[in-house]
Design an enzyme around this catalytic site. Structure first.
Site, mmCIF file in Angstrom:
data_model
loop_
_atom_site.group_PDB
_atom_site.id
_atom_site.type_symbol
_atom_site.label_atom_id
_atom_site.label_comp_id
_atom_site.label_asym_id
_atom_site.label_seq_id
_atom_site.Cartn_x
_atom_site.Cartn_y
_atom_site.Cartn_z
ATOM 1 N N TYR A 186 0.666 -8.532 -21.381
ATOM 2 C CA TYR A 186 0.241 -6.728 -21.709
ATOM 3 C C TYR A 186 0.020 -6.278 -22.996
ATOM 4 O O TYR A 186 1.430 -6.424 -23.299
ATOM 5 C CB TYR A 186 1.528 -5.128 -20.921
ATOM 6 C CG TYR A 186 0.614 -5.563 -19.327
ATOM 7 C CD1 TYR A 186 -0.129 -5.742 -19.442
ATOM 8 C CD2 TYR A 186 1.507 -5.302 -18.238
ATOM 9 C CE1 TYR A 186 -0.797 -5.261 -17.643
ATOM 10 C CE2 TYR A 186 1.230 -5.873 -16.924
ATOM 11 C CZ TYR A 186 0.103 -5.265 -16.723
ATOM 12 O OH TYR A 186 -0.265 -4.757 -15.044
ATOM 13 N N HIS A 229 -6.630 -7.133 -10.266
ATOM 14 C CA HIS A 229 -5.597 -7.091 -10.017
ATOM 15 C C HIS A 229 -5.198 -6.357 -9.110
ATOM 16 O O HIS A 229 -3.728 -5.433 -9.073
ATOM 17 C CB HIS A 229 -5.472 -5.494 -10.953
ATOM 18 C CG HIS A 229 -4.172 -4.914 -12.121
ATOM 19 N ND1 HIS A 229 -4.092 -5.726 -13.369
ATOM 20 C CD2 HIS A 229 -3.188 -5.314 -11.645
ATOM 21 C CE1 HIS A 229 -3.402 -5.073 -13.624
ATOM 22 N NE2 HIS A 229 -2.556 -4.648 -13.129
ATOM 23 N N ASP A 276 -7.787 -6.256 -17.739
ATOM 24 C CA ASP A 276 -8.299 -5.069 -17.086
ATOM 25 C C ASP A 276 -7.277 -4.259 -16.397
ATOM 26 O O ASP A 276 -7.670 -2.999 -15.712
ATOM 27 C CB ASP A 276 -8.769 -5.825 -15.801
ATOM 28 C CG ASP A 276 -7.276 -6.256 -15.282
ATOM 29 O OD1 ASP A 276 -5.890 -6.309 -15.359
ATOM 30 O OD2 ASP A 276 -7.569 -6.684 -13.575
#
Length: 505
Positions: free
Chosen positions: A246, A365, A274
């Site tokens: 991330y 996700h 995403d």
């Protein structure tokens, strides 16, 4: 080291009421048998004061362990903060009081089936629902909004049928392959999932050990509840691991993390794209997050929002300004292969290849971000056609799929439609939470055995023998012609493909 009684620790929880909020002027807690004076640290705690106040004068180990790596105390607190060790003899002499939740979990574990009675991935999910805490179950199982996409991730595989070939010598089948240059025993990896200690006290290390047994890749999550180095240290010297990233709004934080990962021998960088804003995972939001913050949060002193569940509490550092221009910068700071995780259209897969990435993960996700986003398996054929049309597969560009992989036949279908391999997330968490390392080991054995069986029944001796001609994707069209109401009830498929695409299947 001074030995301190539990009674003395309990006295250090004195409140000083201010005009704005309650604080503590004298705060001790116990962690792993040691007593810490956190009075001065209270105002600096990245996760806020509330979680520390909750355990003032008490043992906070049970709340601390599911989230924090064991070395975080030494990294963030000076040695003077440790004022002694708890008197273990007195602790042992005190009657153990089992909470109602602890009793429920204990009885659930005692009543669960034997491991050899777990015949498929769904069996593990059923057991996990019973043995996990409400917070853990909500976090692991939740999807976005009405959870349509989460369910469709697996349901979409049901609309792809197989075309078996017979009279092929399939006495020996080989499911091994190569992923990002690593030889693996099957085309499956354990994908990145946060907060594994919510399900098992050893957290992500359990997944590391199981991956080693099967010679498959583990993708290490940014938001692991074990430290990154603990996870890497638990791997075998011959074991390959990838890093899921991330991207932090402070690029120096991300750069330091990536460079450290490369030095530790990580074989691939998977940038998650995403989640510029977190999806509404309502099941999780109903469970207010009262645990400690994970390592990445502590490291960056990010404020934790505890009002909307675990997911929102741990994700606020993610940079929503991340864009294609940043990929070029990442290529300057690492020699690791860079892959984009969270691609949901053929157009973005093409852009990733043109940006110099080594591959993509088609993923929504786990259905946790945008409800009604397409399942990865449904767009896989379109993605492969688009890449092939622009000759972007010639340099070893690899395409992976995660989301909804529950059977060996699902792996077969993904390979047939062009995937290099597939990732599993929730099934590994459920097996880990229910039976530990042995559970994940058994789960991976089930996947491999099912894949080998399907290959034999399909007449494919190796993965290279699996071709698109072995699957019938026309049934996607036939399904909706026969069941037009499913456009609303299940999946607005005409919104996910270019106009006229259905008529060409």
């Amino acid at each position: 080291m001074k030995v301190i009684s539990p009674q003395e620790v309990a006295q250090h929880n004195k409140k000083a009421v201010s005009a704005r909020h309650d604080t503590l002027e004298d705060l001790w807690i116990v962690l792993h048998g040691k007593v810490y004076n956190l009075t001065e640290f209270l105002s600096e705690h990245p996760g806020g004061q509330k979680i520390i106040l909750k355990y003032a004068g008490m043992d906070a180990t049970k709340a601390f362990d599911p989230i924090h790596p064991p070395d975080i105390i030494e990294r963030y607190l000076s040695p003077e903060v440790c004022v002694g060790q708890i008197d273990q003899a007195l602790v042992a002499s005190q009657p153990k009081v089992e909470t109602e939740e602890e009793k429920r979990v204990r009885l659930a574990h005692e009543a669960k089936p034997r491991l050899d009675e777990m015949y498929n991935t769904f069996d593990f999910e059923t057991v996990a629902k019973n043995v996990l805490s409400p917070v853990a179950w909500a976090y692991y199982s939740s999807g976005a909004d009405d959870e349509i996409t989460m369910r469709e991730n697996h349901n979409a595989f049901h609309r792809i049928w197989l075309k078996p070939r017979v009279l092929v010598n399939v006495k020996e089948v080989d499911v091994s392959t190569t992923m990002l240059g690593t030889k693996v025993d099957m085309p499956l990896y354990i994908t990145a999932t946060a907060l594994a200690k919510l399900g098992h006290p050893d957290g992500e290390v359990v997944l590391t050990q199981a991956a080693a047994k099967h010679n498959i890749v583990q993708m290490i999550p940014t938001l692991a509840s074990c430290s990154f180095d603990d996870i890497v240290d638990a791997a075998l010297a011959t074991q390959s691991q990838w890093l899921q990233l991330y991207v932090n709004a402070d690029r120096q934080v991300s750069q330091k993390f990536v460079e450290h990962a490369e030095k530790r021998g990580i074989k691939g960088l998977f940038i998650t794209v995403d989640a510029p804003q977190l999806g509404r995972r309502e099941k999780d939001m109903r469970q207010k997050y009262d645990q400690e913050a994970p390592d990445e949060i502590e490291r960056n002193k990010t404020e934790v929002n505890r009002n909307e569940g675990a997911a929102r509490a741990i994700s606020q550092f993610i940079d929503p300004s991340l864009c294609w221009d940043d990929i070029a910068w990442f290529r300057t700071i690492t020699k690791m292969p860079i892959l984009i995780k969270g691609v949901q259209t053929a157009e973005d897969a093409v852009l990733a290849a043109k940006a110099g990435c080594q591959g993509v993960v088609l993923s929504n996700h786990g259905g946790r971000q945008l409800d009604f986003a397409p399942s990865a398996i449904e767009i896989l054929a379109e993605v492969m056609d688009a890449l092939r049309a622009e000759c972007l597969l010639d340099n070893g560009f690899e395409v992976y799929v995660d989301g909804g992989i529950r059977r060996g036949s699902d792996i077969f279908k993904a390979i047939a439609l062009g995937a290099t391999g597939v990732g599993i997330g929730r099934p590994a968490l459920y097996a880990m939470s229910s039976y530990g390392v042995d559970g994940v080991d058994h789960l991976l054995t089930l996947y491999k055995n099912e894949l080998e069986m399907v290959m034999r029944l399909m007449g494919a001796r190796t993965l290279k023998d699996i071709t698109r001609s072995m699957v019938d994707i026309r049934n996607i069209k036939d399904h909706f012609v026969a069941n037009p109401t499913d456009y609303l009830a299940h999946h607005a498929y005409d919104q996910m493909l270019p106009r006229g695409k259905l008529s060409k299947l």
